[in-house]
Design a protein around this motif. Structure first.
Motif, mmCIF file in Angstrom:
data_model
loop_
_atom_site.group_PDB
_atom_site.id
_atom_site.type_symbol
_atom_site.label_atom_id
_atom_site.label_comp_id
_atom_site.label_asym_id
_atom_site.label_seq_id
_atom_site.Cartn_x
_atom_site.Cartn_y
_atom_site.Cartn_z
ATOM 1 N N ARG A 95 12.679 -0.483 -1.461
ATOM 2 C CA ARG A 95 11.242 0.188 -1.219
ATOM 3 C C ARG A 95 10.398 -1.191 -1.291
ATOM 4 O O ARG A 95 9.510 -1.226 -0.346
ATOM 5 N N ILE A 96 10.657 -2.217 -2.072
ATOM 6 C CA ILE A 96 9.755 -3.417 -2.058
ATOM 7 C C ILE A 96 9.894 -4.149 -0.627
ATOM 8 O O ILE A 96 9.076 -4.490 -0.171
ATOM 9 N N LEU A 97 11.195 -4.273 -0.402
ATOM 10 C CA LEU A 97 11.288 -5.160 0.653
ATOM 11 C C LEU A 97 11.002 -4.480 2.035
ATOM 12 O O LEU A 97 10.411 -5.146 2.892
ATOM 13 N N ALA A 98 11.152 -2.988 2.153
ATOM 14 C CA ALA A 98 10.468 -2.423 3.278
ATOM 15 C C ALA A 98 9.039 -2.777 3.206
ATOM 16 O O ALA A 98 8.368 -2.963 4.377
ATOM 17 N N ALA A 99 8.344 -2.464 2.212
ATOM 18 C CA ALA A 99 6.833 -2.544 2.200
ATOM 19 C C ALA A 99 6.355 -4.062 2.561
ATOM 20 O O ALA A 99 5.446 -4.251 3.360
ATOM 21 N N HIS A 100 7.319 -4.886 2.169
ATOM 22 C CA HIS A 100 6.898 -6.417 2.404
ATOM 23 C C HIS A 100 7.267 -6.751 3.839
ATOM 24 O O HIS A 100 6.474 -7.403 4.570
ATOM 25 N N ALA A 101 8.275 -6.140 4.376
ATOM 26 C CA ALA A 101 8.527 -6.538 5.592
ATOM 27 C C ALA A 101 7.661 -5.695 6.611
ATOM 28 O O ALA A 101 7.050 -6.172 7.605
ATOM 29 N N ALA A 102 7.144 -4.693 6.413
ATOM 30 C CA ALA A 102 6.106 -3.908 7.175
ATOM 31 C C ALA A 102 4.539 -4.822 7.164
ATOM 32 O O ALA A 102 4.169 -5.024 8.110
ATOM 33 N N ALA A 103 4.309 -5.249 5.882
ATOM 34 C CA ALA A 103 3.161 -6.059 5.707
ATOM 35 C C ALA A 103 3.188 -7.620 6.447
ATOM 36 O O ALA A 103 2.567 -7.901 7.150
ATOM 37 N N LEU A 104 4.491 -8.142 6.436
ATOM 38 C CA LEU A 104 4.717 -9.322 7.229
ATOM 39 C C LEU A 104 4.453 -9.080 8.916
ATOM 40 O O LEU A 104 4.091 -9.844 9.633
ATOM 41 N N ALA A 105 5.128 -7.832 9.321
ATOM 42 C CA ALA A 105 5.116 -7.533 10.582
ATOM 43 C C ALA A 105 3.548 -7.227 11.119
ATOM 44 O O ALA A 105 3.305 -7.735 12.398
#
Length: 93
Positions: free
Chosen positions: A37-47
Motif C-alpha cells: 500500500r505504501i509503495l502504491a501511494a508513493h508511486a502515484a505521488a511520484l507519477a
C-alpha cells in the motif's frame, strides 16, 4: 537492533544507486505489513509530481523520493523514501 544513524542536516550527497521508487530496506523493509500500500501511494505521488502522500495506515504526510532528490540535500531525519541513504542493510533485514 540499532537504528540507522542520522545524517548531518543539509549534507550534500550523491543519490543512492537505486530507482526513486524503491526505498532502502532499512527505511521500508520487505516484511513491513503495509509495504505494498505504501509503495502504491508513493508511486502515484511520484507519477503525479506531488511532494508527498498520506501514509495509508497513519494518515501522516510522507515526502516522496522525487521531492527529496529535488531538494538536493539529506536532512538527516530518517525519511522513509530518502534517495540518499545507501548504508549497508543489517543482517536482520
Amino acid at each position: 537492533m540499532d537504528a540507522p544513524k542520522a545524517r548531518p542536516p543539509g549534507r550534500r550527497l550523491p543519490l543512492a544507486p537505486r530507482p526513486l521508487d524503491r526505498p532502502h530496506p532499512s527505511r521500508l523493509p520487505a516484511t513491513h505489513p503495509g509495504r505494498e500500500r505504501i509503495l502504491a501511494a508513493h508511486a502515484a505521488a511520484l507519477a503525479a509530481g506531488e511532494a508527498g502522500y498520506p501514509d495509508p495506515d497513519t494518515g501522516l504526510f510522507v515526502l516522496t523520493a522525487g521531492f527529496l532528490a529535488r531538494r538536493g540535500t539529506c536532512c538527516g531525519r530518517g525519511c522513509r523514501h530518502c534517495p540518499y541513504v545507501d548504508d549497508p542493510v543489517p543482517e536482520t533485514w
